[in-house]
Design a protein around this motif. Sequence first.
Motif, PDB file in Angstrom:
ATOM      1  N   ARG A   1      -1.252  -4.142  -2.987  1.00  0.00           N
ATOM      2  CA  ARG A   1      -1.833  -2.803  -3.020  1.00  0.00           C
ATOM      3  C   ARG A   1      -3.341  -2.945  -2.896  1.00  0.00           C
ATOM      4  O   ARG A   1      -3.965  -3.741  -3.620  1.00  0.00           O
ATOM      5  CB  ARG A   1      -1.478  -2.102  -4.329  1.00  0.00           C
ATOM      6  N   SER A   2      -3.954  -2.192  -2.005  1.00  0.00           N
ATOM      7  CA  SER A   2      -5.382  -2.280  -1.763  1.00  0.00           C
ATOM      8  C   SER A   2      -6.062  -0.996  -2.218  1.00  0.00           C
ATOM      9  O   SER A   2      -5.611   0.099  -1.882  1.00  0.00           O
ATOM     10  CB  SER A   2      -5.662  -2.529  -0.277  1.00  0.00           C
ATOM     11  N   MET A   3      -7.161  -1.147  -2.963  1.00  0.00           N
ATOM     12  CA  MET A   3      -7.927  -0.004  -3.449  1.00  0.00           C
ATOM     13  C   MET A   3      -9.393  -0.181  -3.079  1.00  0.00           C
ATOM     14  O   MET A   3      -9.920  -1.293  -3.108  1.00  0.00           O
ATOM     15  CB  MET A   3      -7.765   0.133  -4.967  1.00  0.00           C
ATOM     16  N   THR A   4     -10.034   0.914  -2.736  1.00  0.00           N
ATOM     17  CA  THR A   4     -11.420   0.880  -2.281  1.00  0.00           C
ATOM     18  C   THR A   4     -12.377   0.747  -3.460  1.00  0.00           C
ATOM     19  O   THR A   4     -12.201   1.386  -4.495  1.00  0.00           O
ATOM     20  CB  THR A   4     -11.749   2.152  -1.493  1.00  0.00           C
TER      21      THR A   4
ATOM     22  N   HIS B   1     -19.230  -1.492   0.687  1.00  0.00           N
ATOM     23  CA  HIS B   1     -17.825  -1.123   0.623  1.00  0.00           C
ATOM     24  C   HIS B   1     -16.980  -2.393   0.577  1.00  0.00           C
ATOM     25  O   HIS B   1     -17.238  -3.356   1.307  1.00  0.00           O
ATOM     26  CB  HIS B   1     -17.421  -0.278   1.834  1.00  0.00           C
ATOM     27  N   GLY B   2     -15.966  -2.367  -0.259  1.00  0.00           N
ATOM     28  CA  GLY B   2     -15.047  -3.492  -0.365  1.00  0.00           C
ATOM     29  C   GLY B   2     -13.673  -3.015  -0.768  1.00  0.00           C
ATOM     30  O   GLY B   2     -13.367  -1.822  -0.739  1.00  0.00           O
ATOM     31  N   SER B   3     -12.832  -3.953  -1.142  1.00  0.00           N
ATOM     32  CA  SER B   3     -11.470  -3.615  -1.542  1.00  0.00           C
ATOM     33  C   SER B   3     -11.033  -4.484  -2.702  1.00  0.00           C
ATOM     34  O   SER B   3     -11.462  -5.643  -2.828  1.00  0.00           O
ATOM     35  CB  SER B   3     -10.494  -3.788  -0.371  1.00  0.00           C
TER      36      SER B   3
ATOM     37  N   TYR C   1      -8.334   3.732 -11.989  1.00  0.00           N
ATOM     38  CA  TYR C   1      -7.263   3.637 -11.003  1.00  0.00           C
ATOM     39  C   TYR C   1      -5.979   4.193 -11.621  1.00  0.00           C
ATOM     40  O   TYR C   1      -5.530   3.719 -12.668  1.00  0.00           O
ATOM     41  CB  TYR C   1      -7.044   2.185 -10.566  1.00  0.00           C
TER      42      TYR C   1
ATOM     43  N   ASN D   1       0.806  -1.220   0.000  1.00  0.00           N
ATOM     44  CA  ASN D   1       0.000   0.000   0.000  1.00  0.00           C
ATOM     45  C   ASN D   1       0.841   1.273   0.000  1.00  0.00           C
ATOM     46  O   ASN D   1       0.472   2.276   0.622  1.00  0.00           O
ATOM     47  CB  ASN D   1      -0.964   0.006   1.184  1.00  0.00           C
TER      48      ASN D   1
ATOM     49  N   GLN E   1      -7.728  -6.084  -4.096  1.00  0.00           N
ATOM     50  CA  GLN E   1      -6.374  -6.408  -3.692  1.00  0.00           C
ATOM     51  C   GLN E   1      -5.552  -6.807  -4.917  1.00  0.00           C
ATOM     52  O   GLN E   1      -5.891  -7.764  -5.613  1.00  0.00           O
ATOM     53  CB  GLN E   1      -6.368  -7.561  -2.683  1.00  0.00           C
TER      54      GLN E   1
ATOM     55  N   GLN F   1     -12.715  -8.179  -2.968  1.00  0.00           N
ATOM     56  CA  GLN F   1     -13.284  -8.573  -1.688  1.00  0.00           C
ATOM     57  C   GLN F   1     -14.429  -7.626  -1.327  1.00  0.00           C
ATOM     58  O   GLN F   1     -14.201  -6.470  -0.966  1.00  0.00           O
ATOM     59  CB  GLN F   1     -12.215  -8.554  -0.592  1.00  0.00           C
TER      60      GLN F   1
END
Length: 291
Positions: A199-202, A152-154, A188, A49, A156, A141
């Motif tokens: 790397r995590s993105m909303t 809401h999720g992410s 993104y 991240n 990965q 996820q």
Amino acid sequence: RGGGVVLRARVRRPARDGGTGRIPIVCGNRGTWPGTATISTRSVMLGGNGSVRIGTGADPQWGSRVTFLPPTVTLGARQYANVVIVVQVPAGIGSDLHFIGFIVSPVATAQGKVSIINQIGSFVTLDVPGLREARLGVTLQIPGFTLARQAHGSLQVANLGHSAVRFWGENNTTSWPGGDATPDQHRYDTSLAPVATTRSMTVIARPAWPLGFVQMQGQIIYPSVTGSATKEVAFSKRVFVMDPWVIIVAAVLLLGGVLLGWLRHHRRRARRLSAVQPAPEPAGRSSSGGP
């Protein structure tokens, strides 16, 4: 003294295997007093991240191969100085993104006083071209059912290869019922994924109506092994989202319907009872029949 040392560095610079790379940076003094700062190499550790940790000593791989021209800068109030980082790239280092950390340290000049030294750590990137073992894994996820106005999720993105990767992508969402025919697109920006990091993105799923299905579909894009083309990793998922107010309104309507039905039933029952009840006899009338 107001202000302090500031730093601007060009993040990425191409370099040849076994050649010499020159990377310009700018050091500045935002304060109202002149000052002197030294520049030296440091090890750098890149995590998930976008996290970066600067070490306390020089990187063994780059310590003797990095030179700062000049290594010390003297700056007047609100002045800037150009510095060049000269890197001797080792032969056979391999094609990849290589990271060189360094630190800028102001020199304390006050005698017999306590000084607070604010050091600035950063890193630059050497881009050595060639074949790379890049491979990304993507996991979306987000729960399949969410009791809220939006889910809401992410997303990965994991670097599963042996080379650092810069990637970008997009996520397209559609909603049913009530959604537009044109998907809602979220892009993104380019991000860096070092080896063995994630790397995590909303991600957000919001239906057009208080309840509905949201279809998410997109891809993560990154350079191929040769760098002349790109690879894509697709992801998709369908989720159901319900606003809690839907349950509240439905419960109120159900309770109102039950109450209305009970009132109607009670009125009909009262009418039936009044219809079968015998009429009262007139007052003063005898039932014996004698004179």
